[in-house]
Write an enzyme that holds these catalytic residues in place. Structure first.
Site, mmCIF file in Angstrom:
data_model
loop_
_atom_site.group_PDB
_atom_site.id
_atom_site.type_symbol
_atom_site.label_atom_id
_atom_site.label_comp_id
_atom_site.label_asym_id
_atom_site.label_seq_id
_atom_site.Cartn_x
_atom_site.Cartn_y
_atom_site.Cartn_z
ATOM 1 C CD GLU A 188 -2.632 1.227 2.614
ATOM 2 O OE1 GLU A 188 -3.675 0.575 2.589
ATOM 3 O OE2 GLU A 188 -2.254 1.836 3.624
ATOM 4 C CD GLU A 193 -3.002 7.538 5.840
ATOM 5 O OE1 GLU A 193 -4.012 6.910 6.203
ATOM 6 O OE2 GLU A 193 -1.840 7.170 6.062
#
Length: 487
Positions: A188, A193
């Site tokens: 991933e 974020e």
């Protein structure tokens, strides 16, 4: 976003060999399925390095100007200049609450949760009711099977919402998640974020392996600037053997060492799992294991994650003949201590990762200083977690099969508890020395703990002393810290 983390420290460094890019662009379409192998033009006859050349069979749009970045070709982009989502690029992903990370939101295809307006894509979280209970909806879009690609530069210009429990992200997952196995074996790539209760801090991360490993760093804004009150460009450069993370063209994380494997089996050849097609995802989560739930202060009228553009570039060719680098281990001190400045003879700064580092998380507030041969930690607010107030030393050499002994002296101004452990911030936060709670008194005591390292070799073990939410804010004094190899 399938993860559990604590924070690692952010280091800011200017990118030395990169001309500012990610400026105004247009959409392109390029087929990445037609990835072909070639030999680099400048390779000698003896150099058998394999390269991957990206074939561009797409058509460029002519309604907007395409910018150039030195050394990169625009693969595809969306400027969100229309009045609706371009579904030749994006899929609206539908998910029920709790699908991952114990998040609270339902991802819908509603125009209230996902809309394009004023040159931006907006993903909006909405607080409503269902069956008499508080219920959250939000938006998630992704490009799977429409704009998949292997290797490149991804740029996302965005502004995030503020508010406890809000979790905007731009990230990437493999098109075929089963190729190396389900997450985290598949890999991933988290481009960005931000947590809504601390919008001055952004995170860049890759996840991989089994057991779950991750490498993460943070970029922190200062002087009142946040990722909510100003636009910023989040980008990652993905090469066969390296990831480079930037915010506004400032490099803050480089990763060139990862693996994947089925537990108990040999590792797959490097650079697996990051040698397959990935796709881009954008979403605004509500709640979950990492950010926690919203509270009464969360303003859902303004819970909007706005994306100005997404742009993906590639180089003409990529050298895939890459080798996993050998781990480099920090030296021990002359007297065999893995801990540097363990006697606190140097009054070093505690705001960086050079030797000792003081961290405040989850509403923890305190100070730390080295004074008179002691590390002194004073707590104002203990925070919500045991690790809300912590002092750590990273970069510890941990080798499989070795036995270690941790010793230190400590006392407190009042009787209280403290926790110590040796963990792995880049290996899924597994513990080499388990979290161990012990009692401090007002009299100095000596403590000793032994453990055997049974996991993969790790050049980034980390010693922690945690003084957060443990029922006391009493000042702690630590001295004579040693971590030694037991022969």
């Amino acid at each position: 976003m399938k993860k559990k983390f604590l924070i690692t420290a952010g280091l800011l460094a200017m990118s030395a060999a990169f001309l500012a890019g990610c400026g105004n662009t247009a959409s392109t379409e390029a087929a990445t399925e037609a990835v072909t192998e070639a030999t680099a033009e400048d390779a000698s006859a003896e150099d058998a390095s394999e390269t991957v050349a990206i074939e561009d069979n797409g058509d460029y749009r002519t309604d907007v100007k395409t910018p150039d970045i030195l050394g990169w070709n625009l693969l595809w982009a969306d400027e969100f200049n229309g009045d609706m989502l371009d579904e030749s690029i994006w899929n609206k992903e539908l998910r029920d609450p709790g699908w991952t990370n114990n998040e609270l939101q339902e991802y819908t295809d509603s125009d209230e949760n996902i809309f394009v307006k004023d040159g931006h894509l907006t993903l909006k979280a909405i607080k409503t009711e269902k069956d008499g209970e508080t219920y959250y909806t939000s938006g998630k879009v992704q490009t799977q099977n429409k704009k998949d690609f292997m290797y490149g530069k991804v740029c996302i210009r965005a502004k995030v919402p503020e508010g406890k429990g809000l979790w905007p992200a731009g990230w990437m997952m493999p098109t075929d998640e089963s190729y190396y196995g389900q997450w985290p074996k598949c890999g991933e790539i988290d481009v960005m974020e931000v947590l809504g209760d601390d919008t001055s801090t952004a995170y860049g991360t890759i996840h991989y392996g089994e057991p779950h490993n991750q490498q993460q760093n943070t970029f922190k804004l200062t002087d009142g600037e946040t990722f909510a009150n100003t636009w910023h460009i989040f980008s990652v450069e993905w090469d066969p053997g390296e990831f480079r993370y930037y915010i506004d063209n400032q490099l803050y994380l480089t990763v060139n060492d990862w693996f994947t494997a089925v537990e108990g089996e040999d590792e797959k050849p490097f650079p697996a799992p990051f040698n397959q097609n990935f796709f881009v995802q954008l979403n605004l989560a509500v709640g979950g294991d990492w950010p926690g739930d919203p509270d009464d202060s969360t303003d859902f009228d303004n819970a909007e994650y706005m994306i100005d553009y997404v742009r993906v570039y590639q180089k003409d060719a990529y050298n895939t003949d890459v080798k996993k680098p050998e781990l480099e281990y920090r030296d021990l001190t002359e007297d065999g201590n893995l801990i540097w400045n363990g006697d606190f003879s140097e009054a070093e700064a505690l705001d960086d990762e050079d030797n000792w580092y003081f961290i405040q998380l989850n509403d923890g507030v305190g100070t730390a200083e080295i004074k008179d041969g002691e590390l002194v930690v004073t707590t104002e607010k203990e925070g919500t977690k045991p690790y809300s107030i912590q002092i750590v030393q990273p970069s510890l050499p941990m080798k499989k099969g070795q036995k270690y002994k941790l010793t230190f002296d400590a006392y407190a101004d009042e009787d209280r508890q403290m926790i110590t452990c040796v963990d792995a911030p880049t290996a899924g936060w597994i513990r080499y020395l388990e979290d161990t709670t012990f009692d401090l008194t007002t009299e100095k005591q000596s403590f000793e703990f032994e453990f055997e390292m049974t996991e993969k070799n790790d050049n980034n073990g980390r010693l922690e002393f945690n003084m957060g939410n443990l029922g006391s804010t009493a000042t702690v004094h630590i001295s004579n810290v040693r971590l030694e190899i037991v022969e």
